[in-house]
Design a protein around this motif. Sequence first.
Motif, PDB file in Angstrom:
ATOM      1  N   ILE A  34       0.660  -1.325  -0.018  1.00 49.61           N
ATOM      2  CA  ILE A  34       0.173   0.110  -0.104  1.00 49.61           C
ATOM      3  C   ILE A  34       0.816   1.267   0.018  1.00 49.61           C
ATOM      4  O   ILE A  34       0.788   2.147  -0.769  1.00 49.61           O
ATOM      5  N   ALA A  35       1.916   1.224   0.546  1.00 53.50           N
ATOM      6  CA  ALA A  35       2.628   2.387   0.713  1.00 53.50           C
ATOM      7  C   ALA A  35       3.536   2.665  -0.376  1.00 53.50           C
ATOM      8  O   ALA A  35       3.642   3.740  -0.687  1.00 53.50           O
ATOM      9  N   TYR A  36       4.183   1.727  -0.922  1.00 50.31           N
ATOM     10  CA  TYR A  36       5.138   1.925  -1.930  1.00 50.31           C
ATOM     11  C   TYR A  36       4.686   1.265  -3.337  1.00 50.31           C
ATOM     12  O   TYR A  36       5.514   1.631  -4.245  1.00 50.31           O
ATOM     13  N   GLY A  37       3.694   0.712  -3.274  1.00 55.37           N
ATOM     14  CA  GLY A  37       3.191   0.100  -4.753  1.00 55.37           C
ATOM     15  C   GLY A  37       2.398   1.214  -5.851  1.00 55.37           C
ATOM     16  O   GLY A  37       2.032   2.288  -4.977  1.00 55.37           O
ATOM     17  N   ASP A  38       2.359   0.858  -6.627  1.00 58.24           N
ATOM     18  CA  ASP A  38       1.419   1.834  -7.693  1.00 58.24           C
ATOM     19  C   ASP A  38       0.100   1.737  -7.212  1.00 58.24           C
ATOM     20  O   ASP A  38      -0.278   1.294  -6.401  1.00 58.24           O
ATOM     21  N   GLU A  39      -0.920   2.509  -7.886  1.00 60.90           N
ATOM     22  CA  GLU A  39      -2.206   2.553  -7.470  1.00 60.90           C
ATOM     23  C   GLU A  39      -3.031   1.101  -7.490  1.00 60.90           C
ATOM     24  O   GLU A  39      -3.556   1.018  -6.624  1.00 60.90           O
ATOM     25  N   ALA A  40      -2.806   0.425  -8.704  1.00 53.72           N
ATOM     26  CA  ALA A  40      -3.314  -0.904  -8.904  1.00 53.72           C
ATOM     27  C   ALA A  40      -2.934  -1.970  -7.851  1.00 53.72           C
ATOM     28  O   ALA A  40      -3.540  -2.482  -6.980  1.00 53.72           O
ATOM     29  N   THR A  41      -1.456  -1.798  -7.717  1.00 51.05           N
ATOM     30  CA  THR A  41      -1.138  -2.811  -6.203  1.00 51.05           C
ATOM     31  C   THR A  41      -1.673  -2.210  -5.045  1.00 51.05           C
ATOM     32  O   THR A  41      -2.148  -3.216  -4.231  1.00 51.05           O
ATOM     33  N   ALA A  42      -1.763  -1.110  -4.775  1.00 54.61           N
ATOM     34  CA  ALA A  42      -2.087  -0.602  -3.307  1.00 54.61           C
ATOM     35  C   ALA A  42      -3.730  -0.968  -3.371  1.00 54.61           C
ATOM     36  O   ALA A  42      -4.072  -1.438  -2.396  1.00 54.61           O
ATOM     37  N   LEU A  72      -3.581   4.578   9.628  1.00 53.85           N
ATOM     38  CA  LEU A  72      -3.784   6.228   9.893  1.00 53.85           C
ATOM     39  C   LEU A  72      -2.307   6.856   9.156  1.00 53.85           C
ATOM     40  O   LEU A  72      -2.420   8.024   8.922  1.00 53.85           O
ATOM     41  N   GLU A  73      -1.326   6.243   9.315  1.00 55.06           N
ATOM     42  CA  GLU A  73      -0.056   6.908   8.803  1.00 55.06           C
ATOM     43  C   GLU A  73      -0.106   7.002   7.388  1.00 55.06           C
ATOM     44  O   GLU A  73       0.110   8.015   6.988  1.00 55.06           O
ATOM     45  N   LEU A  74      -0.617   5.898   6.780  1.00 56.85           N
ATOM     46  CA  LEU A  74      -0.656   5.912   5.409  1.00 56.85           C
ATOM     47  C   LEU A  74      -1.821   7.026   4.722  1.00 56.85           C
ATOM     48  O   LEU A  74      -1.260   7.500   3.924  1.00 56.85           O
ATOM     49  N   GLU A  79       2.004  11.024  -0.576  1.00 61.09           N
ATOM     50  CA  GLU A  79       2.583   9.986  -1.704  1.00 61.09           C
ATOM     51  C   GLU A  79       1.577   8.666  -1.828  1.00 61.09           C
ATOM     52  O   GLU A  79       1.804   8.098  -2.893  1.00 61.09           O
ATOM     53  N   VAL A  80       0.909   8.478  -0.722  1.00 66.79           N
ATOM     54  CA  VAL A  80       0.095   7.023  -0.761  1.00 66.79           C
ATOM     55  C   VAL A  80      -1.133   7.316  -1.653  1.00 66.79           C
ATOM     56  O   VAL A  80      -1.875   8.197  -1.495  1.00 66.79           O
ATOM     57  N   ALA A  81      -1.199   6.499  -2.554  1.00 66.41           N
ATOM     58  CA  ALA A  81      -2.578   6.146  -3.631  1.00 66.41           C
ATOM     59  C   ALA A  81      -3.625   5.723  -2.320  1.00 66.41           C
ATOM     60  O   ALA A  81      -3.367   5.161  -1.541  1.00 66.41           O
ATOM     61  N   CYS A  82      -4.792   5.686  -3.052  1.00 64.30           N
ATOM     62  CA  CYS A  82      -6.033   5.095  -2.595  1.00 64.30           C
ATOM     63  C   CYS A  82      -6.474   5.271  -1.135  1.00 64.30           C
ATOM     64  O   CYS A  82      -6.634   4.508  -0.443  1.00 64.30           O
ATOM     65  N   LYS A  83      -6.450   6.733  -0.942  1.00 69.71           N
ATOM     66  CA  LYS A  83      -6.711   7.098   0.604  1.00 69.71           C
ATOM     67  C   LYS A  83      -8.410   6.885   0.863  1.00 69.71           C
ATOM     68  O   LYS A  83      -8.410   6.340   1.991  1.00 69.71           O
ATOM     69  N   ALA A  84      -9.167   7.275  -0.378  1.00 67.76           N
ATOM     70  CA  ALA A  84     -10.466   6.769  -0.056  1.00 67.76           C
ATOM     71  C   ALA A  84     -10.777   5.397   0.326  1.00 67.76           C
ATOM     72  O   ALA A  84     -11.477   5.011   1.206  1.00 67.76           O
ATOM     73  N   GLU A  85     -10.217   4.339  -0.250  1.00 70.08           N
ATOM     74  CA  GLU A  85     -10.170   3.200  -0.063  1.00 70.08           C
ATOM     75  C   GLU A  85      -9.640   2.557   1.775  1.00 70.08           C
ATOM     76  O   GLU A  85     -10.188   1.839   2.479  1.00 70.08           O
ATOM     77  N   LEU A  86      -8.490   3.395   1.930  1.00 66.14           N
ATOM     78  CA  LEU A  86      -8.048   3.174   3.524  1.00 66.14           C
ATOM     79  C   LEU A  86      -9.080   3.918   4.563  1.00 66.14           C
ATOM     80  O   LEU A  86      -9.279   3.304   5.253  1.00 66.14           O
ATOM     81  N   SER A 142      -7.849  18.084   3.154  1.00 61.89           N
ATOM     82  CA  SER A 142      -7.359  18.117   1.663  1.00 61.89           C
ATOM     83  C   SER A 142      -7.986  18.819   0.651  1.00 61.89           C
ATOM     84  O   SER A 142      -9.205  18.913   0.563  1.00 61.89           O
ATOM     85  N   VAL A 143      -7.272  19.600  -0.159  1.00 55.77           N
ATOM     86  CA  VAL A 143      -7.651  20.084  -1.341  1.00 55.77           C
ATOM     87  C   VAL A 143      -8.417  19.272  -2.315  1.00 55.77           C
ATOM     88  O   VAL A 143      -8.847  19.508  -3.373  1.00 55.77           O
ATOM     89  N   ARG A 144      -7.825  17.965  -2.228  1.00 54.56           N
ATOM     90  CA  ARG A 144      -8.258  16.831  -3.191  1.00 54.56           C
ATOM     91  C   ARG A 144      -9.810  16.288  -2.604  1.00 54.56           C
ATOM     92  O   ARG A 144      -9.665  15.688  -1.656  1.00 54.56           O
ATOM     93  N   PRO A 145     -10.692  16.354  -3.193  1.00 55.69           N
ATOM     94  CA  PRO A 145     -12.155  15.793  -2.912  1.00 55.69           C
ATOM     95  C   PRO A 145     -12.110  14.468  -2.760  1.00 55.69           C
ATOM     96  O   PRO A 145     -13.087  13.996  -1.821  1.00 55.69           O
ATOM     97  N   GLU A 146     -11.315  13.707  -3.618  1.00 55.27           N
ATOM     98  CA  GLU A 146     -11.462  12.224  -3.623  1.00 55.27           C
ATOM     99  C   GLU A 146     -10.853  11.785  -1.872  1.00 55.27           C
ATOM    100  O   GLU A 146     -11.186  10.559  -1.754  1.00 55.27           O
ATOM    101  N   ASP A 147     -10.171  12.820  -1.314  1.00 55.31           N
ATOM    102  CA  ASP A 147      -9.527  12.267  -0.117  1.00 55.31           C
ATOM    103  C   ASP A 147     -10.508  12.928   0.946  1.00 55.31           C
ATOM    104  O   ASP A 147     -10.771  12.215   1.972  1.00 55.31           O
TER     105      ASP A 147
END
Length: 167
Positions: A34-42, A72-74, A79-86, A142-147
């Motif tokens: 999750i931390a270091y993979g690309d979006e699909a991997t995460a 929570l750290e992620l 730089e971590v993708a997929c915050k909505a899923e987290l 966040s300024v990113r609505p997806e987060d």
Amino acid sequence: MGSLLKGVSGVRWGELRDATGAAAGGVPPLLSRIAYGDEATARIAIDDLGDAICALGFVIGEATAPTVPFLLELVGAPEVACKAELLALLGSICRADQWHSAAAAAQDRKHDASYQQQPGWEAAARTAVYAGRSAIEGAASSVRPEDATPARKLLQEMDCIPPFPEL
């Protein structure tokens, strides 16, 4: 593990059980993906981690509470993708009350002594989510609505979830 997740090696994952009853040794590699993979991997890793620490979206395991601070750290790492899923996974953990509900229903009946520790896992996991409120508030700003949107939703849920009943 890199700059993220430095404390993962300090947890005795092999001595903990996940929500399926299996040893929780698979949790650190999933967190790393999750931390270091690309979006699909995460995304795949979050789904697999959800199965391990919040099975079926509502069953908490012994390893869930120790995993929450890393989630929570992620969430707080830019730089971590997929915050909505987290955040959705954290919401499932926070809402989980399967063990408390079962214990309350069985209160007048005799039940296995090992069953008594599961409500404690649930309470510890929820407490861990609440302890990370500042990280969730950071994502909500966040300024990113997806987060921001899922973070705000989780904060609203946290404000409405009643405390666990005394067992």
